[in-house]
Design a protein around this motif. Structure first.
Motif, short mmCIF file in Angstrom:
data_model
loop_
_atom_site.label_atom_id
_atom_site.label_comp_id
_atom_site.label_asym_id
_atom_site.label_seq_id
_atom_site.Cartn_x
_atom_site.Cartn_y
_atom_site.Cartn_z
N THR A 70 -6.52 7.77 1.56
CA THR A 70 -7.19 7.54 2.85
C THR A 70 -6.74 6.17 3.36
OG1 THR A 70 -9.11 6.63 1.70
CG2 THR A 70 -9.18 8.97 2.28
N PRO A 71 -5.47 6.05 3.71
CA PRO A 71 -4.90 4.73 4.00
C PRO A 71 -5.52 4.02 5.18
CG PRO A 71 -3.39 6.48 4.65
CD PRO A 71 -4.48 7.13 3.86
N LEU A 100 0.84 -1.20 0.00
CA LEU A 100 0.00 0.00 0.00
C LEU A 100 0.87 1.25 0.00
CD1 LEU A 100 -2.83 1.35 0.30
CD2 LEU A 100 -2.43 1.30 2.78
N ALA A 124 0.70 5.00 0.68
CA ALA A 124 -0.11 6.06 1.29
C ALA A 124 0.39 7.40 0.78
CB ALA A 124 -0.01 5.98 2.82
N THR A 144 -0.96 -0.85 -4.60
CA THR A 144 -2.13 0.03 -4.68
C THR A 144 -1.81 1.36 -4.01
OG1 THR A 144 -3.02 -0.86 -2.60
CG2 THR A 144 -3.74 -1.91 -4.65
N VAL A 145 -2.57 2.38 -4.38
CA VAL A 145 -2.36 3.75 -3.88
C VAL A 145 -3.62 4.20 -3.16
CG1 VAL A 145 -1.71 6.11 -4.47
CG2 VAL A 145 -0.87 4.20 -5.85
N SER A 146 -3.43 4.85 -2.01
CA SER A 146 -4.58 5.36 -1.26
C SER A 146 -4.25 6.70 -0.62
CB SER A 146 -4.99 4.37 -0.18
OG SER A 146 -6.08 4.88 0.59
N ALA A 190 -4.19 12.05 -4.80
CA ALA A 190 -4.59 10.91 -5.62
C ALA A 190 -3.88 10.89 -6.95
CB ALA A 190 -6.10 10.92 -5.82
N THR A 248 -8.40 3.23 5.72
CA THR A 248 -9.44 2.29 5.29
C THR A 248 -8.87 1.09 4.55
OG1 THR A 248 -9.74 3.48 3.20
CG2 THR A 248 -11.08 4.19 5.06
N ASP A 249 -7.60 1.15 4.14
CA ASP A 249 -7.01 0.08 3.33
C ASP A 249 -5.80 -0.59 3.96
OD1 ASP A 249 -8.74 0.76 1.06
OD2 ASP A 249 -7.50 2.56 0.89
#
Length: 295
Positions: free
Chosen positions: A61-62, A29, A31, A57-59, A35, A64-65
């Motif tokens: 709002t990390p 992930l 963070a 993956t990119v977030s 975006a 939540t992921d």
């Protein structure tokens, strides 16, 4: 029948390879503070290229992921602050951080920090290549960053250089203190010190240095166009390549370190105006890389 058995064996082998690859794939992930930006897009694209077996993956709002991630990579100070407050023990790399902005408290063992600042030994070696007469490297510090001097002591010994530094205790003393450094040192090494190297002081630093026929090395790529001679720095691709290198180790080192991959950016006009050879950035990068790889 023999052909059918051979085909079955090949199919079974392929399934085993695919299952093994799937089992070793990691959920990574990133963070990110935004975006979509050129820097983030380049970083993520290069990371995916270097780690094709992993799921990146990119977030923005990390929170939540993050619970399902095997590795967390944070970009910038705000994402690091979130990471430190999250309570997760997931192995992590904090990238794009300046040393002066690191938290004062000790960082947790699960976190490896990859600084955006140039590596001291690279800057000093770069200065020696560009200014062959270099024997004394000069430094200006604000009082808030005076403890950073220790980080340059051993690299200076490795480079066979002597350090000469002055602490600027008041903004009004900048020119006087700078002249004191320039009268002793052969070059001025710019530091990650926003109290000294900022937009308000840059003109004074550059004009005063040139009045003594001395050059400024660093402190970062944005200073080159303004009149600094040269610096090492890491592009988003360099940073992603450095992160991938860390992730290829059996275990993250859990320390504050510098990107293994880097680029060089120079100002040819500054070199010509001071009678120095015009720098070739790719040649400089190659020379510095060779020096780092030599025993």
């Amino acid at each position: 029948m023999r052909f059918g058995a051979r085909a079955f064996c090949l199919l079974l082998l392929l399934l085993l390879v695919l299952c093994s690859a799937s089992a070793s794939a990691r959920a990574i992930l990133v963070a990110a503070p935004a975006a979509d930006s050129p820097l983030i897009n380049e970083f993520v694209a290069e990371l995916r290229t270097k780690l094709p077996q992993d799921q990146v993956t990119v977030s923005v709002t990390p929170a939540t992921d993050a619970t399902s991630a095997d590795i967390i990579i944070t970009l910038g100070k705000d994402m690091l602050n979130w990471r430190l407050q999250s309570g997760l023990q997931t192995p992590s790399i904090a990238a794009y951080l300046n040393r002066h902005a690191l938290p004062s408290q000790p960082l947790p063992a699960y976190l490896t920090t990859l600084l955006a600042n140039p590596k001291p030994i690279r800057q000093l070696r770069l200065a020696k290549i560009l200014v062959p007469r270099l024997r004394v490297a000069g430094f200006l510090y604000s009082e808030e960053q005076s403890s950073a001097h220790a980080e340059w002591t051993y690299p200076a010994e490795q480079s066979d250089l002597r350090l000469y530094s002055v602490i600027v205790k008041r903004p009004s003393n900048l020119t006087r203190d700078l002249l004191q450094v320039l009268d002793t040192a052969d070059v001025l090494i710019g530091l990650d010190d926003p109290g000294i190297y900022n937009a308000d002081n840059l003109k004074t630093i550059l004009l005063t240095s040139y009045s003594r026929s001395k050059v400024l090395i660093g402190p970062s790529a944005p200073f080159i166009e303004a009149g600094s001679l040269s610096t090492t720095y890491s592009t988003p691709g360099d940073m992603a390549h450095s992160v991938a290198l860390l992730l290829q180790q059996d275990q993250l080192p859990g320390e504050v370190t510098y990107p293994a991959y880097f680029s060089v950016l120079s100002n040819a006009q500054v070199a010509r105006s001071l009678g120095l050879p015009e720098p070739d950035d790719e040649t400089l990068r190659h020379l510095l890389t060779e020096l780092e790889q030599s025993p």
